[in-house]
Design a protein around this motif. Structure first.
Motif, PDB file in Angstrom:
ATOM      1  N   VAL A 168      33.123  40.034  38.870  1.00 32.58           N
ATOM      2  CA  VAL A 168      32.804  40.154  40.290  1.00 32.58           C
ATOM      3  C   VAL A 168      32.176  38.875  40.833  1.00 32.58           C
ATOM      4  CG1 VAL A 168      31.550  41.535  41.986  1.00 32.58           C
ATOM      5  CG2 VAL A 168      32.389  42.618  39.882  1.00 32.58           C
ATOM      6  N   THR A 169      32.714  38.413  41.969  1.00 29.45           N
ATOM      7  CA  THR A 169      32.065  37.375  42.773  1.00 29.45           C
ATOM      8  C   THR A 169      31.932  37.915  44.190  1.00 29.45           C
ATOM      9  OG1 THR A 169      34.072  36.280  43.585  1.00 29.45           O
ATOM     10  CG2 THR A 169      33.280  35.653  41.376  1.00 29.45           C
ATOM     11  N   ASP A 170      31.428  37.106  45.085  1.00 31.98           N
ATOM     12  CA  ASP A 170      31.268  37.561  46.470  1.00 31.98           C
ATOM     13  C   ASP A 170      32.596  37.761  47.176  1.00 31.98           C
ATOM     14  OD1 ASP A 170      28.525  37.513  46.253  1.00 31.98           O
ATOM     15  OD2 ASP A 170      28.308  35.508  47.106  1.00 31.98           O
ATOM     16  N   THR A 171      33.655  37.120  46.706  1.00 29.80           N
ATOM     17  CA  THR A 171      34.928  37.149  47.434  1.00 29.80           C
ATOM     18  C   THR A 171      36.094  37.745  46.653  1.00 29.80           C
ATOM     19  OG1 THR A 171      35.413  34.897  46.694  1.00 29.80           O
ATOM     20  CG2 THR A 171      34.285  35.160  48.819  1.00 29.80           C
ATOM     21  N   GLN A 172      35.876  38.079  45.401  1.00 29.46           N
ATOM     22  CA  GLN A 172      36.978  38.700  44.662  1.00 29.46           C
ATOM     23  C   GLN A 172      36.457  39.478  43.464  1.00 29.46           C
ATOM     24  OE1 GLN A 172      39.231  35.125  43.504  1.00 29.46           O
ATOM     25  NE2 GLN A 172      38.909  35.710  41.350  1.00 29.46           N
ATOM     26  N   ILE A 173      37.314  40.401  43.005  1.00 31.08           N
ATOM     27  CA  ILE A 173      37.032  41.174  41.798  1.00 31.08           C
ATOM     28  C   ILE A 173      38.269  41.108  40.913  1.00 31.08           C
ATOM     29  CG2 ILE A 173      36.385  43.408  40.819  1.00 31.08           C
ATOM     30  CD1 ILE A 173      35.277  44.175  43.567  1.00 31.08           C
ATOM     31  N   ASP A 174      38.110  40.583  39.721  1.00 27.38           N
ATOM     32  CA  ASP A 174      39.177  40.615  38.721  1.00 27.38           C
ATOM     33  C   ASP A 174      39.073  41.921  37.942  1.00 27.38           C
ATOM     34  OD1 ASP A 174      40.108  38.100  39.408  1.00 27.38           O
ATOM     35  OD2 ASP A 174      38.942  37.068  37.863  1.00 27.38           O
ATOM     36  N   ILE A 175      40.184  42.632  37.838  1.00 26.16           N
ATOM     37  CA  ILE A 175      40.238  43.854  37.031  1.00 26.16           C
ATOM     38  C   ILE A 175      40.979  43.520  35.752  1.00 26.16           C
ATOM     39  CG2 ILE A 175      41.066  46.218  36.891  1.00 26.16           C
ATOM     40  CD1 ILE A 175      40.759  44.741  40.294  1.00 26.16           C
ATOM     41  N   LEU A 176      40.290  43.658  34.633  1.00 21.82           N
ATOM     42  CA  LEU A 176      40.872  43.308  33.346  1.00 21.82           C
ATOM     43  C   LEU A 176      41.112  44.548  32.506  1.00 21.82           C
ATOM     44  CD1 LEU A 176      38.582  40.906  34.096  1.00 21.82           C
ATOM     45  CD2 LEU A 176      39.699  39.903  32.117  1.00 21.82           C
ATOM     46  N   ALA A 177      42.224  44.539  31.788  1.00 23.83           N
ATOM     47  CA  ALA A 177      42.494  45.584  30.800  1.00 23.83           C
ATOM     48  C   ALA A 177      41.676  45.277  29.556  1.00 23.83           C
ATOM     49  CB  ALA A 177      43.983  45.606  30.465  1.00 23.83           C
ATOM     50  N   ASP A 178      40.747  46.182  29.228  1.00 26.29           N
ATOM     51  CA  ASP A 178      39.975  46.025  27.996  1.00 26.29           C
ATOM     52  C   ASP A 178      40.828  46.597  26.866  1.00 26.29           C
ATOM     53  OD1 ASP A 178      38.196  45.876  25.940  1.00 26.29           O
ATOM     54  OD2 ASP A 178      36.523  46.781  27.015  1.00 26.29           O
ATOM     55  N   THR A 179      41.662  45.748  26.296  1.00 32.82           N
ATOM     56  CA  THR A 179      42.678  46.206  25.346  1.00 32.82           C
ATOM     57  C   THR A 179      42.081  46.743  24.053  1.00 32.82           C
ATOM     58  OG1 THR A 179      42.934  43.946  24.506  1.00 32.82           O
ATOM     59  CG2 THR A 179      44.417  44.640  26.273  1.00 32.82           C
ATOM     60  N   PRO A 203      30.342  43.903  46.736  1.00 27.56           N
ATOM     61  CA  PRO A 203      31.505  44.184  45.887  1.00 27.56           C
ATOM     62  C   PRO A 203      31.241  45.248  44.812  1.00 27.56           C
ATOM     63  CG  PRO A 203      31.299  41.829  46.258  1.00 27.56           C
ATOM     64  CD  PRO A 203      30.060  42.451  46.810  1.00 27.56           C
ATOM     65  N   LEU A 204      29.985  45.417  44.408  1.00 23.27           N
ATOM     66  CA  LEU A 204      29.694  46.430  43.388  1.00 23.27           C
ATOM     67  C   LEU A 204      29.935  47.847  43.894  1.00 23.27           C
ATOM     68  CD1 LEU A 204      26.518  45.036  41.584  1.00 23.27           C
ATOM     69  CD2 LEU A 204      28.885  45.095  40.760  1.00 23.27           C
ATOM     70  N   ALA A 205      29.939  48.030  45.209  1.00 23.01           N
ATOM     71  CA  ALA A 205      30.287  49.348  45.749  1.00 23.01           C
ATOM     72  C   ALA A 205      31.727  49.703  45.394  1.00 23.01           C
ATOM     73  CB  ALA A 205      30.092  49.365  47.261  1.00 23.01           C
ATOM     74  N   LEU A 206      32.605  48.706  45.364  1.00 19.26           N
ATOM     75  CA  LEU A 206      33.996  48.949  44.980  1.00 19.26           C
ATOM     76  C   LEU A 206      34.091  49.275  43.495  1.00 19.26           C
ATOM     77  CD1 LEU A 206      34.119  47.370  47.729  1.00 19.26           C
ATOM     78  CD2 LEU A 206      36.305  46.443  46.921  1.00 19.26           C
ATOM     79  N   VAL A 207      33.307  48.575  42.687  1.00 24.77           N
ATOM     80  CA  VAL A 207      33.304  48.857  41.245  1.00 24.77           C
ATOM     81  C   VAL A 207      32.782  50.266  40.992  1.00 24.77           C
ATOM     82  CG1 VAL A 207      32.359  48.165  39.012  1.00 24.77           C
ATOM     83  CG2 VAL A 207      33.026  46.419  40.680  1.00 24.77           C
ATOM     84  N   ALA A 208      31.736  50.682  41.717  1.00 24.69           N
ATOM     85  CA  ALA A 208      31.168  52.017  41.541  1.00 24.69           C
ATOM     86  C   ALA A 208      32.193  53.103  41.841  1.00 24.69           C
ATOM     87  CB  ALA A 208      29.939  52.186  42.432  1.00 24.69           C
ATOM     88  N   ALA A 209      33.091  52.838  42.779  1.00 23.20           N
ATOM     89  CA  ALA A 209      34.187  53.781  43.038  1.00 23.20           C
ATOM     90  C   ALA A 209      35.260  53.673  41.970  1.00 23.20           C
ATOM     91  CB  ALA A 209      34.785  53.513  44.421  1.00 23.20           C
TER      92      ALA A 209
END
Length: 401
Positions: free
Chosen positions: A83-94, A60-66
């Protein structure tokens, strides 16, 4: 008397030569410290070459790197990835917001949508199928800016799926603020490719190469830039993200720098050597660039619109579309550059409770009821290559569990 005078002259020349050498050494030290004669380099720019590194492959870190290479407002990089093995939460760092420049975090969410698109493109090459689940709600309801807010979740499953050709364009995409070769226009083939991706029930893309809408949008970009420069709070909030030299950029690894401003080489060298300008002067120069370079050399002006610009899922969708537009242009060797001032002043008027002049201006250009422009940009044939912007490392923005 003659001997004494000769000694005095020799000594004067020796002292003068010493002063000259010291001054020259000082100039060279200053030039080196400020990166006057060099393109940006170092760890702050490593993510552009590390984005598909073997250490991330098929994880999953390959997706984060992109994702960290995506377009985003003022290079604020307003994201956190859980990041976990099955999902990635994308959070707004407000906390990484633009204040009065983006009072409703609309542009922040567009930037998050750009990151989601890059991540979705990186899924297939790393053995994943991905489904994006967007957080519902209105940008008008987001409260304080002291904690991250979930924007979307990417659900990952192992699968062998086709790779989108735009994946290879990810490291080629950079904002190009230099003049474009307006005489070469904007290619028909790329225009048609962009137009084909710009229709959906909640999203719309307008592209103008000439005509009344092109002229009105260009004028609106200049007029709203003038309004922003006259707004002290807006330019101070914008200026807070300007980095004064390589040392500050190496520390922050985010924000704006002179190297990416699209300045001519001689002017760039002079600007890098001198102390940073205060907000009023630097933004006055930005207005000059917008009026004299950005709009006049644009071969294409475009707008992305949604049904509700303050709907969080629609803001993310606008970002995903912008990222695909920019990647498509990059793959074709073309330049793109956000010129979103007409929507930024719209947000500001709403914040201040002022008459919605910017809304009316954009409505006249779109001329289709029911659509709200949320992003404006220009495109064309570049006259010089764009410089990569600094990026924070995957390890800095990812929380792995």
């Amino acid at each position: 008397m003659t001997q004494a005078s000769g000694f005095t002259r020799r000594r004067f020349l020796e002292i003068g030569s010493g002063i000259t050498l010291v001054a020259a050494a000082g100039v060279l030290w200053r030039a080196n410290e400020r990166g006057v004669f060099a393109d940006p380099a170092g760890e702050a720019y490593a993510p552009w070459s590390m984005w598909n590194a073997p250490e991330y492959a098929n994880t999953p870190l390959a997706l984060v790197a992109a994702g960290v290479l995506a377009s985003n407002p003022h290079n604020t990089q307003p994201w956190i990835f859980r990041v976990t093995d099955t999902q990635i939460d994308i959070l707004a760092d407000t906390r990484r917001h633009l204040g009065t420049f983006d009072p409703y975090l609309r542009e922040m969410h567009i930037g998050l949508g750009c990151a989601i698109e890059n991540m979705a493109l990186a899924a297939a090459p790393n053995g994943y199928a991905v489904t994006a689940e967007r957080a519902a709600g209105s940008l008008l309801d987001i409260g304080g800016r002291d904690a991250p807010v979930l924007a979307a979740t990417l659900h990952l499953t192992r699968a062998d799926v086709p790779v989108d050709p735009l994946y290879d364009a990810i490291p080629k995409r950079h904002t190009n603020r230099a003049p474009y070769d307006v005489a070469r226009g904007f290619p028909d083939e790329t225009l048609q490719s962009l137009a084909a991706m710009g229709r959906g029930p909640d999203i719309r893309l307008w592209l103008f190469r000439d005509g009344p809408a092109f002229e009105r949008l260009g004028a609106a970009i200049v007029e709203t830039t003038e309004e922003i420069v006259a707004d002290h709070a807006m330019i101070e909030d914008s200026h807070a993200w300007f980095r004064d030299g390589p040392a500050e950029m190496a520390r922050e690894r985010s924000g704006l720098e002179l190297d990416t401003a699209g300045l001519p080489s001689a002017l760039l060298a002079a600007a890098k050597f001198l102390p940073a300008l205060p907000a009023e002067q630097s933004h006055g120069a930005w207005l000059d660039q917008t009026r004299d370079t950005h709009v006049p050399t644009a071969a294409l002006l475009g707008m992305i619109a949604v049904r509700d610009r303050y709907d969080r899922p629609q803001a993310l969708a606008a970002g995903r579309l912008w990222q695909r537009v920019h990647l498509t242009a990059s793959a074709a060797g073309l330049a793109m550059h956000p010129l979103n001032q007409p929507v930024e002043t719209l947000d500001r008027e709403r914040q201040l409770g002022k008459e919605a002049e910017s809304e009316a201006r954009l409505a006249a250009i779109a001329d289709e009821p029911g659509w709200q422009p949320t992003f404006v940009f220009r495109g064309g044939v570049p006259t010089r290559d764009a410089i990569a912007s600094a990026r924070r490392a995957v390890q800095t923005v990812a929380e792995v569990s």
